[in-house]
Design an enzyme around this catalytic site. Structure first.
Site: not given
Ligand code: GLA
Length: 388
Positions: A42, A77, A129-132, A179
């Protein structure tokens, strides 16, 4: 539960800086990773999101360096052996990890009167790389550390935007603002309710613990799918505006409008997801403010919409959701972040989540031959300058 990564705190990043650059840093800042409770895909459609900062952080130590003819950044790092260097006046992308630092630092340095070279050291326990949102954590912590060294006041909202501009404009990932805002502005015990069209935000109480389940699916395909969805959403909005020219964003379209417009498939499903998901965020915020929880209906409803309408789930994520909600004390679950892999969140009583974790991990590994990583987290504090 997955055991903690190597030490990442103010002491470890200070020690790394001293070890590699031979003097103490001037500023240390830190910023967390995030998970989104609800409101997926969104943000870049002008909708609403509800992320929390998680209890894993990235630490950046920074100091000025005198004597260079041209302002240059050096970066080390704890997890990468090589030292990165890049020019700050005319930065170019290297394709390496320090691009995140360069993309943030270059505009801050060149906005000032007198250019300076910078040394930066990084430690982190945000899994990459985990989407966090390990990249957002890195960018936001860098923004605060560099601004501190330069003596430039940088409100957290500006730190988020500086980070977002670096990610989209320099690193070249076309993400929304969620994020970076979550990392900058997260708060312990609260979820960040962000309206992405105006960047207005407020908070909703969130005292729950949640289980973060990383599916360990390789992330290679995620970016191309993401960009494809963004293009589909742009096209859906263009078609809706042929009938409703004043429509400010795709998320602003009511579900009834989307249905009435009879958009071609799959644009109709993409638009319906975005429209309904934004309304689910509002319902979730209302429930939390009333002292309640985000219901299973909202969480699983969001997941099913991502699976069927937005088509960004995967069998592994669907399995985590379907299996976890059969376990005692689990209230709900959904994929979080972009999808096509990455993480799911499982929400419920803390004791129940502790019991659920090994069951889910064991069965998942047996079924998919992938070793998942699992963490418990609650809503944690956002970015901060640790030491000046
Ligand atoms: C990734 C992107 C965010 C968002 C999500 C989906 O995490 O970095 O900006 O678009 O996907 O909600």
């Amino acid at each position: 539960m997955t055991s903690p990564s190597p030490a990442a705190d103010a002491e470890s990043v200070r020690a790394l800086f001293v070890d590699r650059f031979g003097r103490p840093p001037e500023v240390i800042a830190s910023a967390p990773g995030r998970v989104n409770l609800i409101g997926e895909h969104t943000d870049y459609n002008g909708g609403e999101v509800l992320p929390i900062a998680i209890a894993r952080r990235t630490w950046v130590a920074a100091g000025r360096r005198e004597g260079d003819r041209e302002p240059t950044l050096r970066a080390v790092s704890a997890t990468h052996p090589s030292m990165g260097t890049s020019a700050l006046r005319t930065p170019t992308r290297s394709g390496d990890w320090w691009d995140y630092l360069t993309g943030v630092a270059a505009p801050l340095v060149t906005a000032g009167e007198s250019y300076t070279s910078l040394d930066l050291a990084v430690t982190s326990d945000v899994p990459a790389g985990a989407g966090l949102s390990s990249s957002a954590a890195l960018e936001v912590a860098t923004a605060l550390a560099v601004a501190g060294v330069l003596g430039v006041p940088l409100p957290l909202e500006e730190a988020a935007m500086t980070a977002w501009r670096a990610e989209t404009g320099f690193v070249g990932v076309a993400c929304g603002i969620m994020d970076q805002y979550a990392s900058a502005l997260g708060r312990a015990g609260e979820a960040l309710h962000l309206e992405c069209d105006t960047a207005r935000y407020d908070y909703a109480p969130f005292a729950d613990t949640l289980l973060i389940f990383d599916t360990a699916i390789p992330r290679s395909l995620r970016t191309s799918h993401y960009n494809e969805r963004r293009a589909e959403c742009d096209e859906a909005l263009r078609l809706l505006r042929e009938r409703w020219p004043a429509l400010p964003s795709l998320a602003a379209a009511e579900p009834e409008q989307v249905l009435e417009a009879r958009l071609p498939d799959p644009l109709d499903r993409r638009a319906l997801h975005v429209s309904r998901e934004t309304r689910r965020v509002r319902d979730a915020v209302a429930a939390l403010r009333a002292g309640g929880h985000i219901s299973r209906e909202l969480l699983v409803g969001s997941h099913e919409s991502l699976r069927d309408l937005y088509e960004c789930s995967r069998p592994e994520l669907d399995w985590v959701v379907e299996r976890s909600i059969t376990l005692p004390g689990v209230r709900g679950a959904r994929l979080t972040g972009a999808g096509w892999g990455g993480c799911a969140i499982v929400v419920g009583e803390e004791g129940a989540l502790r019991d659920a974790a090994p069951v889910l991990a064991r069965e998942y590994e047996a079924r998919f031959a992938l070793v998942p990583r699992l963490w418990l987290s609650s809503a944690s504090s956002g970015a901060r300058v640790e030491e000046m």
